[in-house]
Write a protein that holds these residues in place. Structure first.
Motif, mmCIF file in Angstrom:
data_model
loop_
_atom_site.group_PDB
_atom_site.id
_atom_site.type_symbol
_atom_site.label_atom_id
_atom_site.label_comp_id
_atom_site.label_asym_id
_atom_site.label_seq_id
_atom_site.Cartn_x
_atom_site.Cartn_y
_atom_site.Cartn_z
ATOM 1 N N CYS A 199 0.808 -1.223 0.000
ATOM 2 C CA CYS A 199 0.000 0.000 0.000
ATOM 3 C C CYS A 199 0.839 1.271 0.000
ATOM 4 N N LYS A 200 2.090 1.172 0.437
ATOM 5 C CA LYS A 200 2.977 2.339 0.471
ATOM 6 C C LYS A 200 2.370 3.488 1.289
ATOM 7 N N LYS A 201 1.721 3.172 2.394
ATOM 8 C CA LYS A 201 1.139 4.196 3.262
ATOM 9 C C LYS A 201 1.886 4.250 4.579
ATOM 10 N N ASP A 202 1.890 5.418 5.196
ATOM 11 C CA ASP A 202 2.545 5.583 6.493
ATOM 12 C C ASP A 202 1.698 4.960 7.603
ATOM 13 N N PRO A 203 2.329 4.591 8.709
ATOM 14 C CA PRO A 203 1.569 4.071 9.856
ATOM 15 C C PRO A 203 0.540 5.100 10.330
ATOM 16 N N GLN A 204 -0.605 4.617 10.777
ATOM 17 C CA GLN A 204 -1.693 5.501 11.174
ATOM 18 C C GLN A 204 -2.153 5.179 12.600
ATOM 19 N N PRO A 205 -2.214 6.204 13.493
ATOM 20 C CA PRO A 205 -2.772 5.962 14.829
ATOM 21 C C PRO A 205 -4.297 5.953 14.765
ATOM 22 N N MET A 206 -4.905 4.944 15.343
ATOM 23 C CA MET A 206 -6.364 4.831 15.339
ATOM 24 C C MET A 206 -6.832 4.316 16.698
ATOM 25 N N PHE A 207 -8.132 4.505 16.970
ATOM 26 C CA PHE A 207 -8.689 3.935 18.198
ATOM 27 C C PHE A 207 -9.931 3.119 17.881
ATOM 28 N N PHE A 208 -10.177 2.102 18.728
ATOM 29 C CA PHE A 208 -11.291 1.185 18.543
ATOM 30 C C PHE A 208 -11.946 0.929 19.898
ATOM 31 N N SER A 209 -13.194 0.497 19.870
ATOM 32 C CA SER A 209 -13.852 0.100 21.112
ATOM 33 C C SER A 209 -13.278 -1.232 21.565
ATOM 34 N N LYS A 210 -13.025 -1.339 22.859
ATOM 35 C CA LYS A 210 -12.476 -2.589 23.397
ATOM 36 C C LYS A 210 -13.460 -3.746 23.251
ATOM 37 N N THR A 211 -14.742 -3.413 23.006
ATOM 38 C CA THR A 211 -15.742 -4.475 22.853
ATOM 39 C C THR A 211 -15.753 -5.046 21.433
#
Length: 268
Positions: A175-187
């Motif tokens: 994909c040649k994309k940079d790392p991305q910070p993301m958040f998700f629900s723990k559920t």
């Protein structure tokens, strides 16, 4: 009953005028009033209204929290002793507003530890495969990364802050994309998180196509797969990942259990 001249005074309030034997003198306008109209508000004291209208309050009307997405106000200024900015009661602690000074202090402490670790590693023969760090070391590293992630992470804004797990996603190599910070629900399950990441990054997701390669998440420490049917909360409890950890998203065959070489992702 005989009149008693000279006793009491009539209330000066226009709509009242009743005789009161114990009248009250107003220290504003100087007139006398009955007990019902003795207060300045009750008889619309002209001097009181004049002084009030000429005195506009120009002082501070509260202190707005410096956290960009908060907006709460406090009557008393609450200063962070580290960054010297003002915050509300909910974000007054350094860790609650991701204090930049606290991040620097923690990063400096961890960097010294990391430097010492690198010196030890450099003195030993190189190994081909990367071994998993101890849970304590992984948790410490994730805690430092977490403070940085919270500033830029993207995710479902409907997810409560108390349920969020933050992860740095390393996209597939192709994909040649940079790392991305993301958040998700723990559920959420890992599978749902994979679908969410694919949608946000705009990459192809053929997990519902039997013959296609599948998008899977893997540990950035040793390349082991994070099973799609497992809840994120379970992975955190088992210390396989932490809020602030890095994970790898990659296309693999359906029966793949581990990435052979994770060095190509240049995990930092």
């Amino acid at each position: 009953m005989a009149e008693l001249p000279g006793l009491g005074k009539h209330c000066n309030f226009e709509q009242c005028k009743q005789l009161d034997f114990l009248p009250f003198a107003c220290d504003g306008c100087g007139n006398t009033f009955c007990s019902d109209h003795r207060t300045k508000d009750a008889h619309s004291c002209s001097q009181h209204l004049l002084s009030s209208s000429g005195c506009e309050y120009t002082g501070a009307r509260g202190y707005t929290c410096s956290l960009s997405d908060c907006g709460n106000r406090e009557l008393t200024e609450i200063i962070c002793e580290k960054c010297q900015l003002s915050f509300c009661l909910s974000h007054r602690h350094a860790q609650d507003h991701s204090c930049s000074k606290l991040m620097e202090e923690t990063a400096n402490t961890v960097s010294k530890t990391a430097e010492h670790v690198h010196q030890i590693i450099a003195s030993k023969p190189a190994v081909v495969k990367k071994s998993r760090m101890s849970a304590k070391s992984s948790k410490t590293a994730a805690k430092v990364a977490l403070m940085k992630m919270k500033l830029h992470a993207k995710g479902d804004t409907g997810c409560p802050e108390t349920e969020r797990v933050y992860l740095r996603i390393y996209p597939p190599c192709q994909c040649k994309k940079d790392p991305q910070p993301m958040f998700f629900s723990k559920t959420w399950s890992v599978g749902r998180a994979v679908d969410s990441v694919a949608g946000r990054l705009g990459i192809q997701n053929n997990n519902n196509v039997q013959s296609a390669k599948k998008l899977r998440l893997f540990s950035s420490e040793d390349g082991t797969i994070l099973r799609t049917d497992c809840a994120i909360e379970t992975l955190v409890k088992e210390e396989l990942i932490f809020s602030g950890s890095s994970v790898i998203l990659e296309y693999v065959e359906n029966n793949s259990e581990k990435l052979d070489d994770i060095s190509v992702y240049k995990i930092s």
